[in-house]
Motif scaffolding. Sequence first.
Motif, short mmCIF file in Angstrom:
data_model
loop_
_atom_site.label_atom_id
_atom_site.label_comp_id
_atom_site.label_asym_id
_atom_site.label_seq_id
_atom_site.Cartn_x
_atom_site.Cartn_y
_atom_site.Cartn_z
N LYS A 46 0.83 -1.19 0.00
CA LYS A 46 0.00 0.00 0.00
C LYS A 46 0.88 1.26 0.00
CE LYS A 46 -3.78 -2.16 2.60
NZ LYS A 46 -4.61 -2.07 3.84
N PRO A 47 0.68 2.14 -0.98
CA PRO A 47 1.47 3.38 -1.01
C PRO A 47 1.07 4.30 0.14
CG PRO A 47 -0.24 3.44 -2.68
CD PRO A 47 -0.26 2.05 -2.11
N TYR A 48 2.02 5.10 0.58
CA TYR A 48 1.75 6.02 1.69
C TYR A 48 0.80 7.12 1.24
CZ TYR A 48 2.49 9.55 5.27
OH TYR A 48 2.30 10.50 6.26
N ARG A 49 -0.15 7.46 2.10
CA ARG A 49 -1.10 8.53 1.81
C ARG A 49 -0.81 9.74 2.70
NH1 ARG A 49 -4.76 7.23 -1.79
NH2 ARG A 49 -4.97 5.02 -2.35
N ILE A 50 -0.79 10.87 2.06
CA ILE A 50 -0.36 12.11 2.72
C ILE A 50 -1.28 12.46 3.89
CG2 ILE A 50 0.09 14.56 2.37
CD1 ILE A 50 2.02 12.63 0.95
N GLN A 51 -0.65 12.96 4.96
CA GLN A 51 -1.37 13.35 6.16
C GLN A 51 -1.00 14.77 6.56
OE1 GLN A 51 -1.43 10.37 9.34
NE2 GLN A 51 -0.53 8.90 7.93
N ILE A 52 -1.73 15.29 7.51
CA ILE A 52 -1.47 16.63 8.04
C ILE A 52 -0.07 16.70 8.62
CG2 ILE A 52 -2.15 18.31 9.81
CD1 ILE A 52 -5.03 17.27 9.49
N GLY A 53 0.65 17.76 8.31
CA GLY A 53 2.00 17.95 8.83
C GLY A 53 3.09 17.44 7.92
N ASP A 54 2.74 16.69 6.88
CA ASP A 54 3.74 16.22 5.92
C ASP A 54 4.31 17.39 5.11
OD1 ASP A 54 3.51 13.62 6.71
OD2 ASP A 54 2.24 12.99 5.06
N LEU A 55 5.50 17.20 4.60
CA LEU A 55 6.15 18.22 3.78
C LEU A 55 6.43 17.63 2.41
CD1 LEU A 55 7.23 21.14 4.09
CD2 LEU A 55 9.46 20.17 4.63
N LEU A 56 5.96 18.33 1.38
CA LEU A 56 6.09 17.84 0.01
C LEU A 56 7.06 18.70 -0.79
CD1 LEU A 56 2.35 17.12 -0.90
CD2 LEU A 56 4.09 15.48 -0.19
N SER A 57 7.75 18.05 -1.70
CA SER A 57 8.60 18.75 -2.66
C SER A 57 7.93 18.62 -4.02
CB SER A 57 10.00 18.10 -2.69
OG SER A 57 10.75 18.62 -3.78
N ILE A 58 7.62 19.76 -4.63
CA ILE A 58 6.94 19.78 -5.94
C ILE A 58 7.75 20.63 -6.90
CG2 ILE A 58 4.84 20.39 -7.19
CD1 ILE A 58 3.30 20.06 -4.57
N ARG A 59 8.06 20.06 -8.06
CA ARG A 59 8.79 20.80 -9.10
C ARG A 59 8.11 20.58 -10.44
NH1 ARG A 59 10.24 22.94 -5.40
NH2 ARG A 59 12.34 23.43 -4.62
N VAL A 60 8.08 21.67 -11.24
CA VAL A 60 7.49 21.62 -12.58
C VAL A 60 8.57 21.94 -13.60
CG1 VAL A 60 5.70 22.50 -14.12
CG2 VAL A 60 5.27 22.38 -11.64
N LYS A 61 8.73 21.08 -14.59
CA LYS A 61 9.72 21.30 -15.63
C LYS A 61 9.03 21.32 -16.99
CE LYS A 61 13.37 18.96 -13.02
NZ LYS A 61 14.36 17.86 -13.00
N ALA A 62 9.67 21.97 -17.95
CA ALA A 62 9.14 22.04 -19.31
C ALA A 62 10.28 22.32 -20.28
CB ALA A 62 8.08 23.13 -19.41
N LEU A 63 9.97 22.25 -21.58
CA LEU A 63 11.00 22.54 -22.58
C LEU A 63 11.54 23.95 -22.39
CD1 LEU A 63 9.45 20.91 -25.78
CD2 LEU A 63 11.37 20.07 -24.41
#
Length: 263
Positions: A46-63
């Motif tokens: 089972k993959p981990y499901r995000i909870q309150i207090g978690d910290l995420l890294s989000i990056r967007v790339k393009a040409l």
Amino acid sequence: MPRFLVFLVLTLVLLSTSCISTKKLSYLQEDKASIDSIVEVHRLNKPYRIQIGDLLSIRVKALDQDIVGMFNPIDEGNANATGEERMYYDGFSVDEHGNIRVPTLGEVNVMGYTVEEIREQIEERLLSEYFKQEANIFVTVKLAGIRYTTIGEIGAGSNVLYKERVTIMEAIANAGGISDVGNREDVKILRQYPHGEEVHHIDLTNLDAVKSEYYYIQPNDLIIVDPLPQKSLGSGTTGLESFRTIATVVSLLSTSILLFTRL
């Protein structure tokens, strides 16, 4: 002679109950009856499901990186920050409502979603609201490290490991290991769930621990290692230490008895 025998028997009894056996100190011991068996490590399916207090890294790339620059936060005021500090400033913290605030997109609900589901959600919104397919955008979403805390007979403190999966053995080793008087047979894990907190137990002296669903830790886990009875007794962790302690006690008792009998 009888006194010597009594002293010897008493010493042997106390030694057998006070010193810590290697069985209690050794990790992941094999069952002698199945020593040739192949141990299958059961990873969490089972993959981990995000909870309150978690910290995420989000990056967007393009040409064309210029067109996605506004989606990638960079706190120039803390440009020298590295590692965990950088993630503290640039990461996306899940608030008490289960939301994160993404530049331009605003609030995005991530509570209970996997990182893959969040990636798909953000990518879909970007394509529908800002870009066309030709932009070839590429979104990555990851947990900003697995944060956990250790207390008790283990190096106490908060720790972060920048990996997608971390076993409890790795977490303990990273924290400095369990002391000689730590109870490896009943390590407790306080884990957060949407409905509240639960305590789980795992015996790290048994090889079957690798099959446990708690062998892999989750973000915000609290690992608790209680002391063995030997710590409160203060009798020592090895046979030699216990013998010295017992010999000292017996010697004091013998001296006291001789003094009282002569009065």
